[in-house]
Write an enzyme that holds these catalytic residues in place. Structure first.
Site, mmCIF file in Angstrom:
data_model
loop_
_atom_site.group_PDB
_atom_site.id
_atom_site.type_symbol
_atom_site.label_atom_id
_atom_site.label_comp_id
_atom_site.label_asym_id
_atom_site.label_seq_id
_atom_site.Cartn_x
_atom_site.Cartn_y
_atom_site.Cartn_z
ATOM 1 N N ASP A 195 -72.483 3.528 11.033
ATOM 2 C CA ASP A 195 -71.250 2.750 11.073
ATOM 3 C C ASP A 195 -71.552 1.365 11.611
ATOM 4 O O ASP A 195 -72.589 1.130 12.249
ATOM 5 C CB ASP A 195 -70.226 3.462 11.973
ATOM 6 C CG ASP A 195 -68.791 3.033 11.687
ATOM 7 O OD1 ASP A 195 -68.592 2.149 10.834
ATOM 8 O OD2 ASP A 195 -67.881 3.571 12.330
ATOM 9 N N CYS A 229 -61.582 9.769 5.832
ATOM 10 C CA CYS A 229 -61.283 10.066 7.238
ATOM 11 C C CYS A 229 -59.981 9.408 7.681
ATOM 12 O O CYS A 229 -59.491 8.463 7.063
ATOM 13 C CB CYS A 229 -62.429 9.577 8.126
ATOM 14 S SG CYS A 229 -62.398 10.260 9.802
#
Length: 221
Positions: A134, A15
């Site tokens: 996360d 990402c």
């Protein structure tokens, strides 16, 4: 959700791309998904023009993921109209009905606060294609470069799990051993600078995932 078969391979998303050449390198290394950040507060934020150039370097069988953080619906629709976005990733406090309103598969990011129950989050976001776990840092909604205690994940999640947060070529194998996620998501752990990917780090990360999968497969075949 655990693998239905112990030898199913781990998917990889990288990402935070800001340059087409980095995305092209990731594709050549075998990445499954390329992530673009559409959030002005992020150092990896890209404009529509930047995103168009990056997507042009990504072939059709590699997914393009658009990451948004508490964005206006109109902005998300506008990005999807102008750019090929295969999967949406919501990294803020978006409710399930909002996430499902764009007629695209979506992943919901969950910041692993101490009180978070992953199984409960999966029941809330039943329409999601997966949950991305996360690290939690107060006031920051992702991109911290920090990891969390992977043993907290447990096995009660009904959705595919995508593990993120502080992953690097040096620790991804340990993360895979503990969590056995459907996919891993890396950004800062394979960078030379914020938004600038390091080809050697990306290659090392992919190699560690491939080695883990190869060894696990050989145990069951």
């Amino acid at each position: 959700m655990r693998f239905p078969y112990p030898w199913q391979r781990t998917r990889v998303k990288i990402c935070g791309f800001t340059r087409p050449e980095d995305a092209a390198c990731a594709v050549a290394l075998g990445v499954d998904a390329v992530g673009l950040v559409f959030c002005e507060a992020s150092p990896r934020n890209v404009s529509v023009g930047q995103a168009e150039a990056i997507v042009a370097a990504v072939p059709s069988f590699t997914a393009v993921v658009g990451l948004f953080v508490d964005a206006e619906s109109q902005w998300i629709h506008e990005v999807c109209r102008q750019i090929r976005i295969d999967i949406l990733q919501f990294h803020g406090d978006e409710p399930p009905d909002f996430c499902a309103s764009f007629a695209k598969p979506y992943v919901k990011a969950i910041r692993m606060k101490p009180e978070v129950d992953v199984g409960r989050e999966a029941r809330i976001h039943t329409g999601a294609a997966g949950l991305l776990l996360d690290a939690y840092q107060p006031g920051v909604k992702g991109g911290t470069g920090l990891s969390f205690d992977w043993t907290r994940v447990g096995s009660g999640c009904s959705l595919p799990l995508i593990l993120a947060g502080g992953l690097t070529p040096d620790n991804v194998r340990d993360a895979l051993e503990i969590v056995r996620p459907y996919a891993v998501d890396v950004s800062s752990g394979v960078e030379a600078d914020k938004g600038v990917k390091d080809s050697r780090k990306m290659a090392a990360f992919m190699r560690k995932v491939y080695q883990f999968d190869h060894e696990r497969r050989n145990k069951f075949l």
